[in-house]
Design a protein around this motif. Structure first.
Motif, PDB file in Angstrom:
ATOM      1  N   ASN A  32       0.630  -1.433  -0.344  1.00  0.00           N
ATOM      2  CA  ASN A  32       0.310   0.172   0.538  1.00  0.00           C
ATOM      3  C   ASN A  32       0.406   0.750   0.222  1.00  0.00           C
ATOM      4  OD1 ASN A  32      -2.311  -1.447  -0.077  1.00  0.00           O
ATOM      5  ND2 ASN A  32      -2.720  -1.231   2.279  1.00  0.00           N
ATOM      6  N   GLY A  33       2.157   1.057   0.433  1.00  0.00           N
ATOM      7  CA  GLY A  33       3.172   2.274   0.897  1.00  0.00           C
ATOM      8  C   GLY A  33       3.819   2.427  -0.931  1.00  0.00           C
ATOM      9  N   LEU A  34       4.011   1.203  -1.289  1.00  0.00           N
ATOM     10  CA  LEU A  34       4.598   1.463  -2.380  1.00  0.00           C
ATOM     11  C   LEU A  34       4.213   2.044  -3.499  1.00  0.00           C
ATOM     12  CD1 LEU A  34       6.812  -1.610  -2.358  1.00  0.00           C
ATOM     13  CD2 LEU A  34       7.532   0.585  -2.039  1.00  0.00           C
ATOM     14  N   ARG A  35       2.847   2.134  -3.153  1.00  0.00           N
ATOM     15  CA  ARG A  35       1.811   2.252  -4.970  1.00  0.00           C
ATOM     16  C   ARG A  35       1.242   3.589  -4.497  1.00  0.00           C
ATOM     17  NH1 ARG A  35      -1.715  -2.529  -4.278  1.00  0.00           N
ATOM     18  NH2 ARG A  35      -1.474  -3.934  -6.452  1.00  0.00           N
ATOM     19  N   LEU A  36       1.927   4.375  -3.689  1.00  0.00           N
ATOM     20  CA  LEU A  36       1.948   5.991  -3.362  1.00  0.00           C
ATOM     21  C   LEU A  36       2.718   6.708  -4.057  1.00  0.00           C
ATOM     22  CD1 LEU A  36       0.797   6.920   0.421  1.00  0.00           C
ATOM     23  CD2 LEU A  36      -0.583   5.834  -2.020  1.00  0.00           C
ATOM     24  N   LEU A  37       3.717   5.905  -5.033  1.00  0.00           N
ATOM     25  CA  LEU A  37       5.480   6.092  -5.365  1.00  0.00           C
ATOM     26  C   LEU A  37       5.377   6.117  -6.914  1.00  0.00           C
ATOM     27  CD1 LEU A  37       7.602   4.835  -2.206  1.00  0.00           C
ATOM     28  CD2 LEU A  37       6.325   7.199  -2.605  1.00  0.00           C
ATOM     29  N   PRO A  38       4.902   7.287  -7.630  1.00  0.00           N
ATOM     30  CA  PRO A  38       5.270   6.610  -8.842  1.00  0.00           C
ATOM     31  C   PRO A  38       6.345   6.187  -9.623  1.00  0.00           C
ATOM     32  CG  PRO A  38       5.320   9.289  -8.282  1.00  0.00           C
ATOM     33  CD  PRO A  38       5.065   8.380  -7.204  1.00  0.00           C
ATOM     34  N   ASP A  39       7.074   6.361  -8.396  1.00  0.00           N
ATOM     35  CA  ASP A  39       8.193   5.614  -9.170  1.00  0.00           C
ATOM     36  C   ASP A  39       9.047   4.763  -8.366  1.00  0.00           C
ATOM     37  OD1 ASP A  39       9.092   6.753  -6.376  1.00  0.00           O
ATOM     38  OD2 ASP A  39      11.319   7.586  -7.704  1.00  0.00           O
ATOM     39  N   ALA A  40       8.203   3.877  -8.550  1.00  0.00           N
ATOM     40  CA  ALA A  40       8.234   1.856  -7.885  1.00  0.00           C
ATOM     41  C   ALA A  40       6.416   1.774  -8.436  1.00  0.00           C
ATOM     42  CB  ALA A  40       7.826   1.985  -6.336  1.00  0.00           C
ATOM     43  N   ARG A  41       7.498   0.326  -8.858  1.00  0.00           N
ATOM     44  CA  ARG A  41       6.760  -0.553  -9.339  1.00  0.00           C
ATOM     45  C   ARG A  41       6.419  -1.856  -8.115  1.00  0.00           C
ATOM     46  NH1 ARG A  41       5.861  -4.514 -13.760  1.00  0.00           N
ATOM     47  NH2 ARG A  41       8.216  -4.453 -13.974  1.00  0.00           N
ATOM     48  N   VAL A  42       5.689  -2.645  -7.446  1.00  0.00           N
ATOM     49  CA  VAL A  42       5.601  -3.498  -7.369  1.00  0.00           C
ATOM     50  C   VAL A  42       5.432  -4.449  -8.077  1.00  0.00           C
ATOM     51  CG1 VAL A  42       4.611  -4.898  -5.192  1.00  0.00           C
ATOM     52  CG2 VAL A  42       4.635  -2.524  -5.039  1.00  0.00           C
ATOM     53  N   VAL A  43       7.016  -5.632  -7.986  1.00  0.00           N
ATOM     54  CA  VAL A  43       6.823  -6.908  -9.656  1.00  0.00           C
ATOM     55  C   VAL A  43       6.207  -8.127  -8.319  1.00  0.00           C
ATOM     56  CG1 VAL A  43       8.622  -7.557 -11.184  1.00  0.00           C
ATOM     57  CG2 VAL A  43       8.644  -5.902 -10.149  1.00  0.00           C
ATOM     58  N   GLY A  44       6.381  -7.920  -7.600  1.00  0.00           N
ATOM     59  CA  GLY A  44       5.419  -9.641  -7.162  1.00  0.00           C
ATOM     60  C   GLY A  44       5.856  -9.502  -5.269  1.00  0.00           C
ATOM     61  N   ALA A  45       5.872 -11.386  -5.495  1.00  0.00           N
ATOM     62  CA  ALA A  45       5.818 -10.896  -4.163  1.00  0.00           C
ATOM     63  C   ALA A  45       6.418 -13.153  -3.667  1.00  0.00           C
ATOM     64  CB  ALA A  45       4.191 -10.930  -2.715  1.00  0.00           C
ATOM     65  N   ALA A  46       7.027 -13.129  -2.353  1.00  0.00           N
ATOM     66  CA  ALA A  46       7.442 -14.048  -2.508  1.00  0.00           C
ATOM     67  C   ALA A  46       6.833 -14.605  -0.363  1.00  0.00           C
ATOM     68  CB  ALA A  46       8.867 -14.026  -2.009  1.00  0.00           C
ATOM     69  N   GLY A  47       6.800 -15.875  -0.218  1.00  0.00           N
ATOM     70  CA  GLY A  47       6.040 -15.494   1.478  1.00  0.00           C
ATOM     71  C   GLY A  47       6.583 -17.382   1.526  1.00  0.00           C
ATOM     72  N   ALA A  65       3.702 -14.200  -8.321  1.00  0.00           N
ATOM     73  CA  ALA A  65       3.691 -14.447  -7.264  1.00  0.00           C
ATOM     74  C   ALA A  65       4.952 -15.558  -7.371  1.00  0.00           C
ATOM     75  CB  ALA A  65       2.835 -14.907  -6.994  1.00  0.00           C
ATOM     76  N   TYR A  66       6.036 -15.135  -6.550  1.00  0.00           N
ATOM     77  CA  TYR A  66       7.172 -16.521  -6.932  1.00  0.00           C
ATOM     78  C   TYR A  66       6.835 -17.587  -6.406  1.00  0.00           C
ATOM     79  CZ  TYR A  66       9.041 -11.782  -8.785  1.00  0.00           C
ATOM     80  OH  TYR A  66       9.544 -10.837  -8.923  1.00  0.00           O
ATOM     81  N   ARG A  67       6.880 -18.307  -6.437  1.00  0.00           N
ATOM     82  CA  ARG A  67       7.267 -20.308  -6.164  1.00  0.00           C
ATOM     83  C   ARG A  67       8.429 -19.987  -4.978  1.00  0.00           C
ATOM     84  NH1 ARG A  67       8.148 -22.301 -10.914  1.00  0.00           N
ATOM     85  NH2 ARG A  67      10.716 -22.233 -10.022  1.00  0.00           N
ATOM     86  N   ASP A  68       9.500 -19.816  -4.726  1.00  0.00           N
ATOM     87  CA  ASP A  68      10.331 -19.849  -3.825  1.00  0.00           C
ATOM     88  C   ASP A  68      11.157 -18.163  -3.893  1.00  0.00           C
ATOM     89  OD1 ASP A  68      11.485 -20.562  -5.473  1.00  0.00           O
ATOM     90  OD2 ASP A  68      12.063 -22.389  -5.167  1.00  0.00           O
ATOM     91  N   LEU A  69      12.237 -18.218  -2.648  1.00  0.00           N
ATOM     92  CA  LEU A  69      12.874 -16.911  -3.409  1.00  0.00           C
ATOM     93  C   LEU A  69      13.846 -17.254  -4.374  1.00  0.00           C
ATOM     94  CD1 LEU A  69      13.801 -14.826  -0.985  1.00  0.00           C
ATOM     95  CD2 LEU A  69      15.433 -16.232   0.317  1.00  0.00           C
ATOM     96  N   ASP A  70      14.547 -18.246  -4.635  1.00  0.00           N
ATOM     97  CA  ASP A  70      15.306 -18.671  -5.601  1.00  0.00           C
ATOM     98  C   ASP A  70      14.622 -17.867  -6.702  1.00  0.00           C
ATOM     99  OD1 ASP A  70      17.253 -19.883  -3.910  1.00  0.00           O
ATOM    100  OD2 ASP A  70      16.752 -21.830  -4.959  1.00  0.00           O
ATOM    101  N   GLU A  71      13.350 -18.127  -7.083  1.00  0.00           N
ATOM    102  CA  GLU A  71      12.288 -17.401  -8.773  1.00  0.00           C
ATOM    103  C   GLU A  71      12.705 -15.988  -7.805  1.00  0.00           C
ATOM    104  OE1 GLU A  71       8.888 -18.715 -10.553  1.00  0.00           O
ATOM    105  OE2 GLU A  71       7.803 -18.024  -8.878  1.00  0.00           O
ATOM    106  N   LEU A  72      12.291 -15.515  -6.991  1.00  0.00           N
ATOM    107  CA  LEU A  72      12.239 -13.901  -6.815  1.00  0.00           C
ATOM    108  C   LEU A  72      13.844 -13.701  -7.329  1.00  0.00           C
ATOM    109  CD1 LEU A  72      11.328 -11.882  -4.182  1.00  0.00           C
ATOM    110  CD2 LEU A  72      13.137 -11.429  -4.439  1.00  0.00           C
ATOM    111  N   MET A  73      14.873 -13.735  -6.427  1.00  0.00           N
ATOM    112  CA  MET A  73      15.632 -13.726  -6.731  1.00  0.00           C
ATOM    113  C   MET A  73      16.191 -13.251  -8.653  1.00  0.00           C
ATOM    114  SD  MET A  73      18.285 -14.930  -3.051  1.00  0.00           S
ATOM    115  CE  MET A  73      17.713 -17.117  -3.996  1.00  0.00           C
ATOM    116  N   GLU A  74      16.078 -14.524  -9.182  1.00  0.00           N
ATOM    117  CA  GLU A  74      16.257 -14.616 -10.384  1.00  0.00           C
ATOM    118  C   GLU A  74      16.215 -13.438 -11.188  1.00  0.00           C
ATOM    119  OE1 GLU A  74      15.113 -18.569 -11.372  1.00  0.00           O
ATOM    120  OE2 GLU A  74      16.898 -19.215 -10.214  1.00  0.00           O
ATOM    121  N   ASP A  75      14.341 -13.146 -10.741  1.00  0.00           N
ATOM    122  CA  ASP A  75      14.099 -11.975 -11.430  1.00  0.00           C
ATOM    123  C   ASP A  75      14.821 -10.584 -11.795  1.00  0.00           C
ATOM    124  OD1 ASP A  75      12.290 -10.652 -12.795  1.00  0.00           O
ATOM    125  OD2 ASP A  75      10.513 -11.276 -11.312  1.00  0.00           O
TER     126      ASP A  75
END
Ligand SMILES: NC(=O)c1ccc[n+]([C@@H]2O[C@H](COP(=O)([O-])OP(=O)(O)OC[C@H]3O[C@@H](n4cnc5c(N)ncnc54)[C@H](O)[C@@H]3O)[C@@H](O)[C@H]2O)c1
Length: 368
Positions: A32-47, A65-75
């Motif tokens: 929600n905070g990042l969405r207030l910033l025009p120069d940020a784009r929320v690409v995805g989430a890992a859990g 949605a990242y399958r795991d942390l490895d997938e996020l790190m490769e993005d």
């Protein structure tokens, strides 16, 4: 041509790609905070699982949605990762993400203790990525006004500086969590979790803290860690000539029904200021002047409801970090700054464990 280069060739700043790790309360606040910033784009989430990440991404309307942390790190679209997971996970996540070249914003507390905080700071330094902690109260406009006033000498020499965080959390709040109020997963209770924001403000405005004598207790909940903590402090800052430290008090609790807005009270030779962070209210009582009240911004409800936090202060903190990432500069709350309030909390715990004896700062980090 990439979208980023296309944008920059047209004179616009291409949004930085940000991913969030952790799909709970803090994860939602960060999106929600990042969405207030025009120069940020929320690409995805890992859990903690692919399913949790998918449900979060669906609920928050995120592209990935990242399958795991490895997938996020490769993005490669992800330049910055916000770590929004419980404190005991921060070290391992930070080590992996920093090694993958991601700049990191780690929510408070940066870690369970100073030793872990130092591991995170070192991991980021060695990988050449930026590290940012999160103390969004420093960006509340009234807090910024107090900081400027102290620097300008408006209050004169400070001699008394108090911080009161008298909140309420019911039994369900603790029962519904597998990490809160446990030494192994949180490192402490009301001080390290709830009071740390105001305590950080106190040390930012009037610190550094020189000495702490504290006591913690568990009075109103069936939990392992404290739901009340108090301390008396010696603080170096704020006095014009620096000749004598200010005295101070911290009171932090989740056992004060029904929960009261947190506040700071600072007193100096030229007058007093009361910063009611919870109500976003600032009261000035300067000698020779009429009292003044500044009330701007929506009052917050998190004295009794953890989720009742508006996103503006988060956004301001994130904007500062994104500016540092773009410029190669240093965020205002870097790892060392994020460590300061943790050091005060750890000093209260050490003092209390020793029967309330005075503990001098800086503390030596203890081996893990
Ligand atoms: N700055 C603030 O005002 C603020 C507000 C709330 C929470 N926080 C902080 O944010 C952190 C998380 O708190 P919360 O309230 O969101 O907790 P939460 O329990 O609501 O959510 C934590 C999430 O992290 C996930 N998780 C746990 N281990 C993980 C791992 N190894 N990898 C990926 N995901 C993992 C859990 O599945 C859960 O979804 C804590 O450090 C807390 O102190 C800060």
């Amino acid at each position: 041509m990439s979208a980023a280069r296309d944008a920059s060739s047209q004179g616009q700043v291409a949004p930085l790609g940000v991913a969030v790790v952790g799909t709970g309360l803090a994860g939602r606040m960060h999106v929600n905070g990042l969405r207030l910033l025009p120069d940020a784009r929320v690409v995805g989430a890992a859990g903690s699982s692919a399913e949790k990440a998918a449900a979060f991404a669906r609920h928050m309307g995120l592209p990935r949605a990242y399958r795991d942390l490895d997938e996020l790190m490769e993005d490669r679209a992800v330049a910055v990762v916000h770590v929004c997971t419980p404190p005991h996970t921060h070290v391992a996540l930070a080590q992996h993400l920093a090694a993958a070249g991601k700049h990191l914003l780690v929510d408070k507390p940066i870690a369970r203790n100073l030793t872990e905080a130092d591991v995170i700071i070192d991991a980021c330094a060695r990988s050449g990525v930026l590290l940012c902690g999160l103390f969004q109260h420093r960006y509340i406009p009234q807090a910024v006004a107090v900081k400027r006033a102290i620097q300008a000498g408006t209050l004169g020499d400070l001699y008394l500086a108090d911080c009161y965080v008298k909140w309420w959390r019911d039994d369900a709040y603790y029962a519904g969590s597998n990490w809160r109020a446990r030494h192994a997963t949180e490192g402490g209770g009301a001080l390290i979790n709830q009071a740390i924001h105001s305590l950080d403000l106190l040390q930012w405005l009037c610190g550094p803290v020189l000495e702490v004598s504290g006591r913690v207790a568990t009075v109103a909940h069936t939990i392992e860690t404290e739901d009340v903590g108090v301390a008396s402090l010696l603080l170096a800052g704020g006095r014009g000539n620096g000749s004598r430290p200010a005295l101070g008090v911290i009171e932090g609790t989740t056992a004060a029904y029904p929960g009261f807005p947190e506040r700071l009270e600072l007193h100096g030779t030229r007058g007093s200021v009361v910063l009611d962070e919870g109500r976003r209210r600032l009261e000035w009582y300067l000698r020779g002047q009429s009292p003044q009240v500044d009330e701007a911004g929506a009052p917050q409800g998190n004295a009794s409801d953890p989720a009742a936090v508006s996103p503006e202060a988060h956004a301001a903190a994130f904007a500062d970090f994104l500016t540092a990432v773009r410029s190669g500069g240093r965020p205002a709350v870097d790892g060392h700054e994020a460590r300061r309030a943790l050091e005060v909390v750890e000093a209260v715990y050490r003092s209390s464990a020793a029967g309330g004896v005075p503990v001098r700062l800086p503390l030596e980090a203890r081996p893990l």
